[in-house]
Each structure stands twice: as structure tokens, then as C-alpha cells.
Enzyme design. Structure first.
Site, PDB file in Angstrom:
ATOM      1  CE  LYS A 114      -4.426  -1.603   1.553  1.00 18.36           C
ATOM      2  NZ  LYS A 114      -5.613  -1.401   2.350  1.00 18.36           N
ATOM      3  CE  LYS A 197      -6.239  -7.175  -1.502  1.00 15.32           C
ATOM      4  NZ  LYS A 197      -7.667  -6.881  -1.397  1.00 15.32           N
ATOM      5  CE  LYS A 200     -13.886  -2.793   0.864  1.00 12.22           C
ATOM      6  NZ  LYS A 200     -12.809  -2.816   1.855  1.00 12.22           N
TER       7      LYS A 200
HETATM    8  P1  ATP Z   1      -8.607  -2.027   0.531  1.00 12.06           P
HETATM    9  O1  ATP Z   1      -8.100  -2.045  -0.900  1.00 12.06           O
HETATM   10  O2  ATP Z   1      -9.123  -0.696   0.969  1.00 12.06           O
HETATM   11  O3  ATP Z   1      -7.639  -2.673   1.504  1.00 12.06           O
HETATM   12  P2  ATP Z   1      -9.987  -4.520   0.264  1.00 12.06           P
HETATM   13  O4  ATP Z   1     -10.688  -4.755  -1.016  1.00 12.06           O
HETATM   14  O5  ATP Z   1      -8.660  -5.186   0.442  1.00 12.06           O
HETATM   15  O6  ATP Z   1      -9.906  -2.960   0.510  1.00 12.06           O
HETATM   16  P3  ATP Z   1     -10.696  -5.036   3.016  1.00 12.06           P
HETATM   17  O7  ATP Z   1     -11.792  -4.286   3.675  1.00 12.06           O
HETATM   18  O8  ATP Z   1      -9.290  -4.630   3.288  1.00 12.06           O
HETATM   19  O9  ATP Z   1     -10.966  -4.980   1.420  1.00 12.06           O
HETATM   20  O10 ATP Z   1     -10.844  -6.576   3.329  1.00 12.06           O
HETATM   21  C1  ATP Z   1     -12.063  -7.138   3.799  1.00 12.06           C
HETATM   22  C2  ATP Z   1     -12.015  -8.646   3.677  1.00 12.06           C
HETATM   23  O11 ATP Z   1     -12.046  -9.038   2.295  1.00 12.06           O
HETATM   24  C3  ATP Z   1     -10.752  -9.283   4.261  1.00 12.06           C
HETATM   25  O12 ATP Z   1     -11.110 -10.507   4.884  1.00 12.06           O
HETATM   26  C4  ATP Z   1      -9.892  -9.555   3.056  1.00 12.06           C
HETATM   27  O13 ATP Z   1      -8.987 -10.623   3.262  1.00 12.06           O
HETATM   28  C5  ATP Z   1     -10.955  -9.909   2.024  1.00 12.06           C
HETATM   29  N1  ATP Z   1     -10.491  -9.619   0.670  1.00 12.06           N
HETATM   30  C6  ATP Z   1     -10.127  -8.412   0.186  1.00 12.06           C
HETATM   31  N2  ATP Z   1      -9.782  -8.507  -1.094  1.00 12.06           N
HETATM   32  C7  ATP Z   1      -9.907  -9.814  -1.435  1.00 12.06           C
HETATM   33  C8  ATP Z   1      -9.697 -10.551  -2.631  1.00 12.06           C
HETATM   34  N3  ATP Z   1      -9.270  -9.935  -3.716  1.00 12.06           N
HETATM   35  N4  ATP Z   1      -9.959 -11.886  -2.634  1.00 12.06           N
HETATM   36  C9  ATP Z   1     -10.397 -12.507  -1.511  1.00 12.06           C
HETATM   37  N5  ATP Z   1     -10.606 -11.868  -0.343  1.00 12.06           N
HETATM   38  C10 ATP Z   1     -10.377 -10.535  -0.302  1.00 12.06           C
HETATM   39 MG    MG Z   2      -7.511  -4.758   2.186  1.00  9.81          MG
END
Ligand code: ATP
Ligand code: MG
Length: 335
Positions: A114, A197, A200
């Protein structure tokens, strides 16, 4: 209420929820909710480790609660709340920042990903994020945490903190929490780059399918999803060398509740255009109803707020009883 099997897991209100959040986390919450005592929280304090628009944060928090419920989480049985409303999380996080070692935090790959090349300019909170996450979990003495693969290292960090705290203060207060990482969607990748990955925070909307996407948007995104020129792989060995194909097949497997091997078998040798059509139908079938429910729930904000209020009250009771024990063990006076 004490339970030997207790879950805590959180989702950041940092943007629109996507297929990765659903397959890696929320779908698993739904399947675990009857077997465990569950605390599901919207981790808004984690979200502000990077800039969030103050005008939108409360609404984004409600959206995550709506997504929990729309996906099938029972808001009466489980404790749903927002992290910032339970001050014990940050109180314990400070204590954990005195337990964790700099070297442990320096190894965290999420921070490296990040922060990128801008390390000197990112927030201190982004660096110490895992200490707050450990506090979120251990303030409820949670034994299990369902998460996506990307959070595995933070769970190991949580165990290290629990172990060091227990050793330093000669107690067995904290459990060594286990991650629950299962299903075929534990690491859903970007539709634009099969080695990154799905997130969001990715700047490209075409990198992710959102739970709020219309069928048209889903069609467009899957149509544009990166692939390679070959027909679909014949076996897992071949699939693992082709990240984009592997990712789309994993999504197909996870949404159908079948294994990746069966998904490969069912689609082997097909051309991508046929497979993409089938995948689109499947994603629309599974995701569109959730999106519609989220929208409907967002029309009833007082209901969502009442769910969070009830959750907060229950969470505070549990969290405060653990914090009292922590203060006692450390020798801090809690008046
Ligand atoms: P950010 O980019 O702001 O970190 P994010 O998409 O990674 O957002 P989080 O809120 O950080 O989402 O994660 C919430 C949950 O979703 C966590 O359990 C994380 O492991 C899971 N998660 C996030 N992205 C993925 C993905 N691409 N595949 C599977 N699980 C995911
Ligand atoms: Mg995340």
C-alpha cells in the site's frame, strides 16, 4: 455470553464492496454464522489510514452493514457494529503497539504494497494497522477469524502479539487465534491483471466487479477482463501458469461451490468468449440479487443504524470486560 468458538472479522468502508470481499470473506461469514458466536464489524478506523471523504464515510459504513445483511447474515443472531463506536479497540491497540516489535511491523507485506514508493508520506496508522487489527480480534478473545488470503500475515502477527503478551505478563488471557481461509475465492485477482489482488482501492473500476454493479456493468467488465490467446487450460498445472485464466476459473468455482479442479474439467478446451458468457450469467445470477437487496436496505437507514446501535451495545459489554482484565494484568488502574 461466553463461547469456545468465537469469530471476529471486519471489512473496511473504504470503497464499494467487490467480488473478492464477497468470496474471500462475506460468503464465508454466512456459512459460519450458525456454528460460531460472531462479531462482524465495519472497520472504519482502518479505512481512515488512507484518505476518506468525511461526507461519505457514514454512508459507506452503512453500506457494509447492508451488504452483510443482503448476503444472508442474520442481523438478530450476530453482532454487527462499527469499530469506531467501541473505544476499547483503540485502547487495546495502544497497549499492543507497546507489545509488538518494530521488526514485526517492518515485515508486513500489506504495508509495503500500500505504501509503495511513497513510504515517507503515508500515515503512521497505515504502518501500525496490524496492531489495531490484533486489538479488534483479541478484545473479544476471538478464537477464529474468517478472512481472505491477503490477511494471513496479519493473523500471524496477531498470534505473535497474543503469545508475547501472555508470556510477558504470565497469563493465558489471549487465545492464539486461527485464521479461517477456505473456498476457491480466497484470493480473487484483478480483472485487469491476474497477478494483482482485486481491491476496493484499485484506481481502475474495470479491475473489480462490485456487488452494486448492474447486469450491464458485469457484462462489460467480464468482456474486457484480460485473458490470454489460448483455449481454457486442460488441467490445474497448466491453469496455474496462466494467472488470468486461473482467476476467472476460480471465480467460476467459488460461485458454483465446486472445486477448482471441477471448474477446470467442465471448461477445458473452451474458447474464452463462450466461457466468459457462462461466467457472466453466473455472476449476474449470484450477485445481482445481493446488489438489489443492498439498495433496498440503504433506503431504510434507521433500520441499519438501529442494527449498529444494538451491536455496539453488545460489543461494548464484551470488550470492556476483556479490557478490565488487560488493565489488571498490566497493573494499570481502571477506575
Ligand atoms: P482495501 O483495498 O481498501 O484494503 P480490500 O478490497 O482489500 O480494501 P478489506 O476491507 O481490506 O478490502 O478486506 C475485507 C475482507 O475481504 C478481508 O477478509 C480480506 O482478506 C478480504 N479480501 C479483500 N480482497 C480480497 C480478494 N481480492 N480476494 C479474496 N478476499 C479478499
Ligand atoms: Mg484490504
Amino acid at each position: 455470553m461466553k463461547s469456545s468458538k468465537r469469530i471476529l472479522s471486519g471489512i473496511q468502508p473504504s470503497g464499494d464492496l467487490h467480488l473478492g470481499n464477497y468470496l474471500g470473506a462475506i460468503k464465508n461469514f454466512v456459512s459460519l454464522q450458525h456454528e460460531y458466536e460472531c462479531f462482524f464489524c465495519v472497520v472504519d478506523l482502518h479505512a481512515i489510514t488512507v484518505w476518506q471523504d468525511p461526507q461519505k464515510l457514514a454512508q459507506k459504513t452503512r453500506e457494509v452493514i447492508a451488504a452483510f445483511i443482503a448476503s444472508g447474515i442474520d442481523s438478530k443472531k450476530n453482532i454487527l457494529f462499527s469499530q469506531s463506536q467501541v473505544p476499547q479497540h483503540t485502547q487495546l491497540a495502544w497497549i499492543f503497539s507497546c507489545v509488538a516489535r518494530m521488526g514485526w511491523l517492518n515485515r508486513m507485506t500489506q504495508f509495503k504494497d500500500k505504501a509503495g514508493k511513497d513510504r515517507e508520506n503515508v500515515s503512521v496508522g497505515l504502518f501500525s494497522y496490524p496492531t489495531l487489527m490484533a486489538a479488534d480480534i483479541l478484545i473479544y478473545l476471538a478464537t477464529h477469524v474468517p478472512v481472505g488470503e491477503d490477511q494471513k500475515q496479519h493473523l500471524e502477527f496477531t498470534r505473535d502479539i497474543a503469545q508475547k503478551f501472555n508470556n510477558d505478563f504470565k497469563t493465558n488471557l489471549f487465545p492464539l487465534t486461527e485464521p479461517l481461509i477456505f473456498g476457491e475465492g480466497t484470493r480473487v485477482m484483478s480483472l485487469r491483471d491476474g497477478t494483482k489482488k482485486m481491491s476496493k482501492s484499485d484506481i481502475s473500476e474495470y479491475s473489480r466487479i462490485m456487488l452494486s454493479d448492474s447486469p450491464d456493468q458485469i457484462v462489460q467488465k467480464i468482456k474486457k477482463a484480460k485473458t490470454d490467446p489460448l483455449p481454457l487450460p486442460a488441467d490445474k498445472k497448466e491453469a496455474s501458469k496462466r494467472p488470468e485464466a486461473f482467476n476467472l476459473l476460480s471465480i467460476f468455482a467459488a460461485l458454483n461451490d465446486i472445486s477448482i479442479n471441477d471448474a477446470i474439467k467442465q471448461n477445458a478446451g473452451q474458447d474464452f468468449s463462450t466461457f466468459k458468457k457462462n461466467l457472466t450469467d453466473l455472476v449476474v445470477e449470484k450477485i445481482e440479487p445481493i446488489g438489489k437487496k443492498i439498495k433496498k436496505l440503504m433506503g431504510d437507514q434507521s433500520f441499519l443504524d438501529s442494527v449498529m446501535n444494538t451491536g455496539k451495545d453488545k460489543a461494548i459489554v464484551e470488550a470492556d470486560s476483556v479490557l478490565t482484565k488487560v488493565y489488571d494484568v498490566i497493573g494499570l488502574k481502571k477506575l
